[in-house]
Write a protein that holds these residues in place. Structure first.
Motif, PDB file in Angstrom:
ATOM      1  N   SER A  13      -1.127   9.569   0.398  1.00  0.00           N
ATOM      2  CA  SER A  13      -0.520   9.804  -0.977  1.00  0.00           C
ATOM      3  C   SER A  13      -1.080  11.007  -1.565  1.00  0.00           C
ATOM      4  CB  SER A  13      -0.708   8.628  -1.949  1.00  0.00           C
ATOM      5  OG  SER A  13       0.033   7.638  -1.240  1.00  0.00           O
ATOM      6  N   THR A  71      -1.131  13.047  -5.632  1.00  0.00           N
ATOM      7  CA  THR A  71      -0.507  13.137  -7.000  1.00  0.00           C
ATOM      8  C   THR A  71      -0.664  14.551  -7.418  1.00  0.00           C
ATOM      9  OG1 THR A  71      -0.990  11.121  -7.556  1.00  0.00           O
ATOM     10  CG2 THR A  71      -0.624  12.583  -9.156  1.00  0.00           C
ATOM     11  N   ARG A 111       9.877   7.135  -2.630  1.00  0.00           N
ATOM     12  CA  ARG A 111       8.410   7.533  -2.294  1.00  0.00           C
ATOM     13  C   ARG A 111       7.999   8.404  -3.153  1.00  0.00           C
ATOM     14  NH1 ARG A 111       8.023  10.755   1.966  1.00  0.00           N
ATOM     15  NH2 ARG A 111       9.778  11.768   1.652  1.00  0.00           N
ATOM     16  N   GLN A 158       4.013  11.735  -8.215  1.00  0.00           N
ATOM     17  CA  GLN A 158       3.135  10.933  -7.258  1.00  0.00           C
ATOM     18  C   GLN A 158       3.732  10.807  -6.079  1.00  0.00           C
ATOM     19  OE1 GLN A 158       0.306   8.910  -7.624  1.00  0.00           O
ATOM     20  NE2 GLN A 158       0.635   8.587  -5.608  1.00  0.00           N
ATOM     21  N   ASN A 208       3.958   9.116  -2.419  1.00  0.00           N
ATOM     22  CA  ASN A 208       3.527   8.340  -1.626  1.00  0.00           C
ATOM     23  C   ASN A 208       4.439   8.106  -0.121  1.00  0.00           C
ATOM     24  OD1 ASN A 208       1.786   7.089  -3.453  1.00  0.00           O
ATOM     25  ND2 ASN A 208       3.622   5.963  -4.309  1.00  0.00           N
ATOM     26  N   ASN A 209       3.536   7.528   0.990  1.00  0.00           N
ATOM     27  CA  ASN A 209       4.249   7.553   2.115  1.00  0.00           C
ATOM     28  C   ASN A 209       4.655   8.967   2.637  1.00  0.00           C
ATOM     29  OD1 ASN A 209       5.194   6.334   4.647  1.00  0.00           O
ATOM     30  ND2 ASN A 209       7.227   5.803   3.576  1.00  0.00           N
TER      31      ASN A 209
END
Length: 116
Positions: free
Chosen positions: A15, A17, A65, A80, A82-83
């Motif tokens: 991840s 950000t 995601r 953000q 993710n994955n």
């Protein structure tokens, strides 16, 4: 006027950000967006958010995601992620809508590299 940060090297499944801080001009009343451009490819929209943050949109490739959000008090937009997948590798840009209705304001870009 737009400063993107938060990029880096991450392994697949990880991840990151991203942040986009505005200065010199408020974007509180304007929509914002994140775009990306991979090497040898055209720039594509990743996510958009309206002025209040209540309406968002995502490219099919990142739905579920990535999450875009904003803090108008800080004049900052976030992404953000993710994955993360290797195909997410690109330079990510934030952009702000102008009075023209187009994305007239662009940040300098931040590199995101996802290793497999």
């Amino acid at each position: 006027q737009l400063q993107a940060s938060g990029g880096g090297l991450v392994q697949a499944g990880g991840s990151l950000t991203l942040s986009c801080a505005a200065s010199g001009r408020t974007f509180r009343g304007y929509g914002m967006g994140w775009f990306r451009q991979a090497a040898g490819k055209e720039r594509e929209v990743v996510a958009t958010i309206n002025w209040s943050g209540r309406s968002t949109g995502y490219a099919d490739s990142v739905k579920g995601r990535f999450t875009i959000s904003r803090d108008n008090a800080k004049n900052t937009v976030y992404l953000q992620m993710n994955n993360l997948k290797p195909e997410d590798t690109a330079v990510y840009y934030c952009a702000g809508l102008g009075d023209s209705g187009r994305y007239d304001y662009w940040g300098q870009g931040t590199q995101v590299t996802v290793s497999s």
